[in-house]
Design a protein around this motif. Structure first.
Motif, PDB file in Angstrom:
ATOM      1  N   GLN A 194      -8.892  -1.054  14.871  1.00 46.80           N
ATOM      2  CA  GLN A 194      -9.300  -0.953  13.469  1.00 46.80           C
ATOM      3  C   GLN A 194      -9.086   0.461  12.946  1.00 46.80           C
ATOM      4  O   GLN A 194      -8.644   0.652  11.818  1.00 46.80           O
ATOM      5  N   SER A 195      -9.408   1.461  13.739  1.00 48.20           N
ATOM      6  CA  SER A 195      -9.200   2.829  13.274  1.00 48.20           C
ATOM      7  C   SER A 195      -7.706   3.154  13.178  1.00 48.20           C
ATOM      8  O   SER A 195      -7.291   3.883  12.284  1.00 48.20           O
ATOM      9  N   TRP A 196      -6.877   2.611  14.073  1.00 52.70           N
ATOM     10  CA  TRP A 196      -5.431   2.853  13.990  1.00 52.70           C
ATOM     11  C   TRP A 196      -4.829   2.211  12.756  1.00 52.70           C
ATOM     12  O   TRP A 196      -3.904   2.743  12.155  1.00 52.70           O
ATOM     13  N   MET A 197      -5.359   1.057  12.353  1.00 53.49           N
ATOM     14  CA  MET A 197      -4.865   0.418  11.135  1.00 53.49           C
ATOM     15  C   MET A 197      -5.180   1.283   9.917  1.00 53.49           C
ATOM     16  O   MET A 197      -4.347   1.434   9.029  1.00 53.49           O
ATOM     17  N   VAL A 198      -6.358   1.856   9.879  1.00 56.00           N
ATOM     18  CA  VAL A 198      -6.739   2.719   8.759  1.00 56.00           C
ATOM     19  C   VAL A 198      -5.859   3.968   8.729  1.00 56.00           C
ATOM     20  O   VAL A 198      -5.358   4.357   7.683  1.00 56.00           O
ATOM     21  N   TYR A 199      -5.630   4.587   9.890  1.00 50.20           N
ATOM     22  CA  TYR A 199      -4.786   5.784   9.948  1.00 50.20           C
ATOM     23  C   TYR A 199      -3.346   5.471   9.552  1.00 50.20           C
ATOM     24  O   TYR A 199      -2.688   6.263   8.876  1.00 50.20           O
ATOM     25  N   THR A 200      -2.843   4.313   9.949  1.00 49.54           N
ATOM     26  CA  THR A 200      -1.487   3.919   9.576  1.00 49.54           C
ATOM     27  C   THR A 200      -1.379   3.706   8.073  1.00 49.54           C
ATOM     28  O   THR A 200      -0.417   4.145   7.438  1.00 49.54           O
ATOM     29  N   LEU A 201      -2.357   3.047   7.489  1.00 45.96           N
ATOM     30  CA  LEU A 201      -2.355   2.820   6.043  1.00 45.96           C
ATOM     31  C   LEU A 201      -2.419   4.141   5.280  1.00 45.96           C
ATOM     32  O   LEU A 201      -1.689   4.339   4.304  1.00 45.96           O
ATOM     33  N   ILE A 202      -3.255   5.044   5.711  1.00 53.14           N
ATOM     34  CA  ILE A 202      -3.343   6.365   5.065  1.00 53.14           C
ATOM     35  C   ILE A 202      -2.022   7.112   5.202  1.00 53.14           C
ATOM     36  O   ILE A 202      -1.529   7.726   4.243  1.00 53.14           O
ATOM     37  N   GLY A 203      -1.406   7.053   6.373  1.00 53.77           N
ATOM     38  CA  GLY A 203      -0.116   7.715   6.578  1.00 53.77           C
ATOM     39  C   GLY A 203       0.966   7.146   5.681  1.00 53.77           C
ATOM     40  O   GLY A 203       1.772   7.891   5.109  1.00 53.77           O
ATOM     41  N   LEU A 204       1.009   5.830   5.532  1.00 56.18           N
ATOM     42  CA  LEU A 204       2.001   5.218   4.643  1.00 56.18           C
ATOM     43  C   LEU A 204       1.785   5.631   3.193  1.00 56.18           C
ATOM     44  O   LEU A 204       2.740   5.919   2.475  1.00 56.18           O
ATOM     45  N   LEU A 205       0.535   5.642   2.761  1.00 51.55           N
ATOM     46  CA  LEU A 205       0.255   6.031   1.378  1.00 51.55           C
ATOM     47  C   LEU A 205       0.582   7.497   1.122  1.00 51.55           C
ATOM     48  O   LEU A 205       1.049   7.858   0.035  1.00 51.55           O
ATOM     49  N   LEU A 206       0.347   8.351   2.113  1.00 49.24           N
ATOM     50  CA  LEU A 206       0.646   9.776   1.937  1.00 49.24           C
ATOM     51  C   LEU A 206       2.141  10.064   1.924  1.00 49.24           C
ATOM     52  O   LEU A 206       2.581  11.049   1.324  1.00 49.24           O
ATOM     53  N   THR A 207       2.945   9.240   2.575  1.00 50.12           N
ATOM     54  CA  THR A 207       4.396   9.470   2.564  1.00 50.12           C
ATOM     55  C   THR A 207       5.087   8.741   1.416  1.00 50.12           C
ATOM     56  O   THR A 207       6.163   9.156   0.996  1.00 50.12           O
ATOM     57  N   LEU A 208       4.494   7.690   0.897  1.00 48.37           N
ATOM     58  CA  LEU A 208       5.113   6.940  -0.187  1.00 48.37           C
ATOM     59  C   LEU A 208       5.168   7.746  -1.489  1.00 48.37           C
ATOM     60  O   LEU A 208       6.166   7.702  -2.208  1.00 48.37           O
ATOM     61  N   GLY A 209       4.119   8.498  -1.790  1.00 53.65           N
ATOM     62  CA  GLY A 209       4.086   9.306  -3.017  1.00 53.65           C
ATOM     63  C   GLY A 209       5.197  10.335  -3.086  1.00 53.65           C
ATOM     64  O   GLY A 209       5.953  10.374  -4.068  1.00 53.65           O
ATOM     65  N   PRO A 210       5.367  11.174  -2.061  1.00 48.01           N
ATOM     66  CA  PRO A 210       6.471  12.140  -2.096  1.00 48.01           C
ATOM     67  C   PRO A 210       7.850  11.485  -2.084  1.00 48.01           C
ATOM     68  O   PRO A 210       8.794  12.008  -2.667  1.00 48.01           O
TER      69      PRO A 210
END
Length: 102
Positions: free
Chosen positions: A10-26
């Motif tokens: 569950q924590s890895w899913m949250v970290y993956t989602l945050i990582g995707l959102l942080l790279t999608l903007g730039p």
């Protein structure tokens, strides 16, 4: 009172989602800011297409998927290219229908 710990995945899913959102903007910001956009209308027809030119061929290759997405959203073909005329990537015009067209 329970002290259930969250499962490890569950924590890895949250970290993956945050990582995707942080790279999608730039990624989207780079596509919009680094490319010069022009829209062309073919004489004698109503055929319109967009051209987004990037300074380097590597950028054109990296941002081609967003060119495809832009062509789907706008409903016109969007050509993604670098300064050399032989280095361009164009979505198939028959594939471009636009998500807002009927």
């Amino acid at each position: 009172m329970t002290t259930d710990k969250p499962k490890w995945w569950q924590s890895w899913m949250v970290y993956t989602l945050i990582g995707l959102l942080l790279t999608l903007g730039p990624y989207v910001g780079g596509y919009l800011l680094l490319g010069d956009y022009m829209e062309w209308l073919t004489l004698g027809t109503d055929y319109t297409y967009g051209v987004r030119v990037f300074k380097y061929e590597t950028l054109a290759i990296a941002f081609w998927p967003l060119g495809w997405i832009e062509s789907k959203i706008r409903g016109i073909p969007v050509q993604v290219e670098s300064p050399k005329p032989e280095n361009f990537l164009v979505p198939d015009p028959s594939d471009v229908k636009g998500i807002f067209s009927h």
